[in-house]
Scaffold this active site. Structure first.
Site, PDB file in Angstrom:
ATOM      1  N   ASN A  47       9.258  -3.936  -3.789  1.00 26.86           N
ATOM      2  CA  ASN A  47       8.730  -2.766  -3.078  1.00 26.86           C
ATOM      3  C   ASN A  47       8.848  -2.956  -1.575  1.00 26.86           C
ATOM      4  O   ASN A  47       8.738  -4.072  -1.054  1.00 26.86           O
ATOM      5  CB  ASN A  47       7.301  -2.423  -3.511  1.00 26.86           C
ATOM      6  CG  ASN A  47       6.323  -3.568  -3.393  1.00 26.86           C
ATOM      7  OD1 ASN A  47       6.703  -4.727  -3.435  1.00 26.86           O
ATOM      8  ND2 ASN A  47       5.049  -3.251  -3.258  1.00 26.86           N
ATOM      9  N   VAL A  48       9.102  -1.850  -0.892  1.00 21.85           N
ATOM     10  CA  VAL A  48       9.262  -1.837   0.560  1.00 21.85           C
ATOM     11  C   VAL A  48       8.389  -0.698   1.095  1.00 21.85           C
ATOM     12  O   VAL A  48       8.714   0.481   0.897  1.00 21.85           O
ATOM     13  CB  VAL A  48      10.745  -1.621   0.958  1.00 21.85           C
ATOM     14  CG1 VAL A  48      10.890  -1.634   2.477  1.00 21.85           C
ATOM     15  CG2 VAL A  48      11.634  -2.709   0.338  1.00 21.85           C
ATOM     16  N   CYS A  58       9.160   1.932  -4.194  1.00 27.35           N
ATOM     17  CA  CYS A  58       8.763   1.010  -5.259  1.00 27.35           C
ATOM     18  C   CYS A  58       9.891   0.005  -5.520  1.00 27.35           C
ATOM     19  O   CYS A  58      11.052   0.245  -5.152  1.00 27.35           O
ATOM     20  CB  CYS A  58       8.477   1.778  -6.542  1.00 27.35           C
ATOM     21  SG  CYS A  58       6.885   2.622  -6.573  1.00 27.35           S
ATOM     22  N   GLU A  60      11.397  -0.525  -8.158  1.00 27.66           N
ATOM     23  CA  GLU A  60      12.435   0.079  -8.999  1.00 27.66           C
ATOM     24  C   GLU A  60      13.448   0.855  -8.159  1.00 27.66           C
ATOM     25  O   GLU A  60      14.599   1.012  -8.567  1.00 27.66           O
ATOM     26  CB  GLU A  60      11.790   1.012 -10.034  1.00 27.66           C
ATOM     27  CG  GLU A  60      10.942   0.292 -11.069  1.00 27.66           C
ATOM     28  CD  GLU A  60       9.488   0.060 -10.645  1.00 27.66           C
ATOM     29  OE1 GLU A  60       9.209   0.129  -9.432  1.00 27.66           O
ATOM     30  OE2 GLU A  60       8.666  -0.200 -11.524  1.00 27.66           O
ATOM     31  N   CYS A  91       5.468   2.813 -12.501  1.00 23.14           N
ATOM     32  CA  CYS A  91       4.731   4.062 -12.264  1.00 23.14           C
ATOM     33  C   CYS A  91       5.540   5.231 -12.837  1.00 23.14           C
ATOM     34  O   CYS A  91       6.709   5.085 -13.227  1.00 23.14           O
ATOM     35  CB  CYS A  91       4.463   4.246 -10.771  1.00 23.14           C
ATOM     36  SG  CYS A  91       5.897   4.725  -9.800  1.00 23.14           S
ATOM     37  N   CYS A  94       8.881   5.966 -11.259  1.00 27.10           N
ATOM     38  CA  CYS A  94       9.873   4.936 -11.544  1.00 27.10           C
ATOM     39  C   CYS A  94      10.343   4.969 -12.990  1.00 27.10           C
ATOM     40  O   CYS A  94      11.464   4.565 -13.290  1.00 27.10           O
ATOM     41  CB  CYS A  94       9.329   3.577 -11.142  1.00 27.10           C
ATOM     42  SG  CYS A  94       9.230   3.463  -9.338  1.00 27.10           S
TER      43      CYS A  94
HETATM   44  N1  THU Z   1       4.752  -0.217  -6.935  1.00 26.73           N
HETATM   45  C1  THU Z   1       6.006  -0.554  -7.330  1.00 26.73           C
HETATM   46  O1  THU Z   1       6.765  -1.169  -6.568  1.00 26.73           O
HETATM   47  N2  THU Z   1       6.428  -0.195  -8.572  1.00 26.73           N
HETATM   48  C2  THU Z   1       5.628   0.447  -9.486  1.00 26.73           C
HETATM   49  O2  THU Z   1       6.113   0.855 -10.536  1.00 26.73           O
HETATM   50  C3  THU Z   1       4.196   0.593  -9.202  1.00 26.73           C
HETATM   51  C4  THU Z   1       3.830   0.529  -7.760  1.00 26.73           C
HETATM   52  C5  THU Z   1       4.328  -0.580  -5.577  1.00 26.73           C
HETATM   53  C6  THU Z   1       4.257   0.568  -4.622  1.00 26.73           C
HETATM   54  C7  THU Z   1       3.277   0.048  -3.585  1.00 26.73           C
HETATM   55  O3  THU Z   1       4.018  -0.668  -2.603  1.00 26.73           O
HETATM   56  C8  THU Z   1       2.408  -0.932  -4.331  1.00 26.73           C
HETATM   57  O4  THU Z   1       3.034  -1.143  -5.593  1.00 26.73           O
HETATM   58  C9  THU Z   1       0.991  -0.432  -4.571  1.00 26.73           C
HETATM   59  O5  THU Z   1       1.001   0.818  -5.171  1.00 26.73           O
END
Ligand code: THU
Length: 134
Positions: A47-48, A58, A60, A91, A94
């Site tokens: 995630n960035v 995210c 993904e 999520c 994603c």
């Molecule tokens: N996040 C993801 O990278 N992938 C997911 O499927 C769920 C959420 C990240 C987004 C954010 O940077 C952090 O988790 C908190 O929500």
């Protein structure tokens, strides 16, 4: 398909390695994702986040970017982890990203064991809805 042909340990390790690259200064919730492609590559992402919170990418998102940038193809198996290396469910947004690039038998590691795309995103909207005639 019961997932026994997939090297889940390698996918877990790639997801953990990706998670360590996360940029998550706002949520402090690093995420890593890794997937096996149809031709045997492992692609991954983290995630960035962004100061404009809603623009956060995210893990993904970077995974599917990595997929395209390294030859394209489809995803056969997917694994996502949090900062502790625990399995994380993708999520809703994603799940849609994964749907676009799913191989027919994409297997997703979940907190309830291996699941199919249809199980985690039933009745999905997809490319077929854009085909004529409607
Ligand atoms: N996040 C993801 O990278 N992938 C997911 O499927 C769920 C959420 C990240 C987004 C954010 O940077 C952090 O988790 C908190 O929500």
């Amino acid at each position: 398909m019961d997932g026994q042909d997939i090297d889940w340990k390698a996918l877990e390790a790639a997801a953990v390695a990706a998670m360590k690259n996360a940029y998550a200064p706002y949520s402090k919730f690093p995420v890593g994702a890794a997937a096996l492609t149809g031709d045997g590559r492992i692609v991954s992402g983290c995630n960035v986040e962004n100061a404009s919170y809603g623009l956060t990418l995210c893990a993904e998102c970077s995974l599917v970017g990595n997929l395209q940038m390294t030859g394209g193809g489809l995803l056969r198996a997917f694994y996502c982890v949090d900062a502790h290396g625990n399995i994380l469910m993708p999520c809703g947004r994603c799940r849609q990203l994964l749907y676009e690039f799913r191989a027919p038998e994409l297997q997703i590691m979940t907190t309830q064991g291996i699941k199919t795309m249809d199980q985690v995103l039933p009745d999905a909207f997809g490319p077929h809805h854009l085909e004529e005639p409607r």
